[in-house]
Design an enzyme around this catalytic site. Sequence first.
Site, PDB file in Angstrom:
ATOM      1  N   ASP A   2       7.544  -3.923   2.099  1.00 55.07           N
ATOM      2  CA  ASP A   2       8.058  -4.475   0.828  1.00 55.07           C
ATOM      3  C   ASP A   2       9.417  -5.133   1.039  1.00 55.07           C
ATOM      4  O   ASP A   2       9.718  -6.197   0.470  1.00 55.07           O
ATOM      5  CB  ASP A   2       8.105  -3.420  -0.290  1.00 55.07           C
ATOM      6  CG  ASP A   2       8.546  -2.062   0.192  1.00 55.07           C
ATOM      7  OD1 ASP A   2       8.003  -1.595   1.205  1.00 55.07           O
ATOM      8  OD2 ASP A   2       9.440  -1.462  -0.426  1.00 55.07           O
ATOM      9  N   ASP A  51      -2.779  -9.427   6.542  1.00 58.02           N
ATOM     10  CA  ASP A  51      -3.536 -10.335   5.685  1.00 58.02           C
ATOM     11  C   ASP A  51      -2.600 -10.976   4.661  1.00 58.02           C
ATOM     12  O   ASP A  51      -2.527 -12.206   4.522  1.00 58.02           O
ATOM     13  CB  ASP A  51      -4.633  -9.515   4.978  1.00 58.02           C
ATOM     14  CG  ASP A  51      -5.696 -10.382   4.335  1.00 58.02           C
ATOM     15  OD1 ASP A  51      -5.567 -11.611   4.372  1.00 58.02           O
ATOM     16  OD2 ASP A  51      -6.656  -9.818   3.771  1.00 58.02           O
ATOM     17  N   TYR A  85      -9.620  -2.048   6.508  1.00 57.89           N
ATOM     18  CA  TYR A  85     -10.812  -2.858   6.757  1.00 57.89           C
ATOM     19  C   TYR A  85     -11.806  -2.101   7.634  1.00 57.89           C
ATOM     20  O   TYR A  85     -12.721  -2.699   8.198  1.00 57.89           O
ATOM     21  CB  TYR A  85     -10.429  -4.175   7.448  1.00 57.89           C
ATOM     22  CG  TYR A  85      -9.576  -5.065   6.581  1.00 57.89           C
ATOM     23  CD1 TYR A  85      -8.259  -4.723   6.297  1.00 57.89           C
ATOM     24  CD2 TYR A  85     -10.081  -6.227   6.033  1.00 57.89           C
ATOM     25  CE1 TYR A  85      -7.471  -5.517   5.497  1.00 57.89           C
ATOM     26  CE2 TYR A  85      -9.293  -7.032   5.235  1.00 57.89           C
ATOM     27  CZ  TYR A  85      -7.984  -6.673   4.968  1.00 57.89           C
ATOM     28  OH  TYR A  85      -7.201  -7.477   4.170  1.00 57.89           O
ATOM     29  N   LYS A 121       4.689   0.825   6.581  1.00 53.24           N
ATOM     30  CA  LYS A 121       5.126   1.583   5.403  1.00 53.24           C
ATOM     31  C   LYS A 121       5.101   3.063   5.827  1.00 53.24           C
ATOM     32  O   LYS A 121       4.454   3.909   5.202  1.00 53.24           O
ATOM     33  CB  LYS A 121       4.168   1.289   4.233  1.00 53.24           C
ATOM     34  CG  LYS A 121       4.584   1.854   2.908  1.00 53.24           C
ATOM     35  CD  LYS A 121       5.521   0.947   2.135  1.00 53.24           C
ATOM     36  CE  LYS A 121       5.974   1.657   0.864  1.00 53.24           C
ATOM     37  NZ  LYS A 121       7.093   1.025   0.199  1.00 53.24           N
TER      38      LYS A 121
END
Length: 364
Positions: A224, A248, A124, A191
């Site tokens: 994940d 988000d 963002y 991640k």
Amino acid sequence: MAYNVTLIPGDGIGPEVTEAAKRVLEATGVAFHWDLAYAGMRAQERFGAVLPDYTLESIRKNKVALKGPVTTPVGSGFRSVNVALRKNLDLYACLRPCKTYPGIPSPFKDVDIVVVRENTEDLYSGIEFEKGTPEMARLLELISETTGNAVREDSGVSLKVISEMGSRRIVKFAFDYARAHRRKKVTAVHKANIMKFSDGLFLAVAREVAKDYSDIEFDDVIVDTLCMRLVRKPQRFDVLVLPNLYGDFISELCAGLVGGLGVAPGANLGDDTVVFEPTHGSAPKYTGQNKVNPIAMMLSGVMLLRHLGQTKSADRLEKAIAEVIAEGKSVTYDMKPNIPNAQVVGTSQVADAVIKKLVESSNT
Ligand code: NAD
């Protein structure tokens, strides 16, 4: 003493849910002086700006705001009024408590997760390179020279920017929140196995900060894996701290786990300024119908009371809302999905029912 709070009714369903929240907050007996301010479509119509200076000044002065959802008018020059508000006030933390209350339509019970999302960085950043532009051509050259990698010429690029400072302050925020609210564990989500220099930095900083909070358990999980574990056994999670993009998605996922947008409260916080607002948007198609669920907005009000140190009033209001949900007689349509001809009420009647509970509790 009355608390000065900026009140932003917002657009669409905003004014209705804000009015419901204001009424139940006042019914707790805590005194407020509401400083009315506007943002979004209504602000554009009245003052010619989606985020008028007065609104920012009011929040800066009062340091606390209760905000309804706003609509970002198309072509306003802003990507989002909310992003502009958060940037202007440096509201770097987004806090989303996701808790199941008995009676809420959800396949899960006893979920009590707090999602802490970084609000200012990551994908963002707003730094983007458009396909085919001279800037993109220069970026392609730089990438080729410095890394030896060739990026396809027909690519567009959005930069994922994660800083040490940004990571440190959000992880510290999560631990401070956990300590203040007697939470047991903070889990950093990332991640880092793939994005070593952005998520890797976030994780390294999280591990370092965790050493200063030996009273709180710390672990980390790849995003994940987190998704899979959340839909299997969400009860195992406590406080989650995440960079912006994962935050988000995961905050929406967690809102879904505990009953959906109508019951998911939130807050955006800076070092000394807080804007309390529900997770949901302005749902324009329901404007003025006295139909939607005000509970997300009311629970944001519970958070506001806690922030002001009005713990007893916060507990009373939360209990009153929980009782109304559990009884199921004065709830909106979204609380009884898939039930034909279900007995439901409108937005203001939910507020009436909560106020009745508050009055009963003060009489006992
Ligand atoms: P939305 O959250 O407004 O609505 C999506 C759907 O969710 C609605 O049609 C409705 O079915 C349901 N819903 C939402 N709130 C509900 C409630 N309180 N009770 C019952 N059902 C509810 O999302 P959208 O349609 O993507 O966005 C509409 C506008 O809201 C856009 O302009 C968007 O930019 C804005 N928005 C604002 C905020 C904010 O101000 N914080 C957040 C999200 C979206």
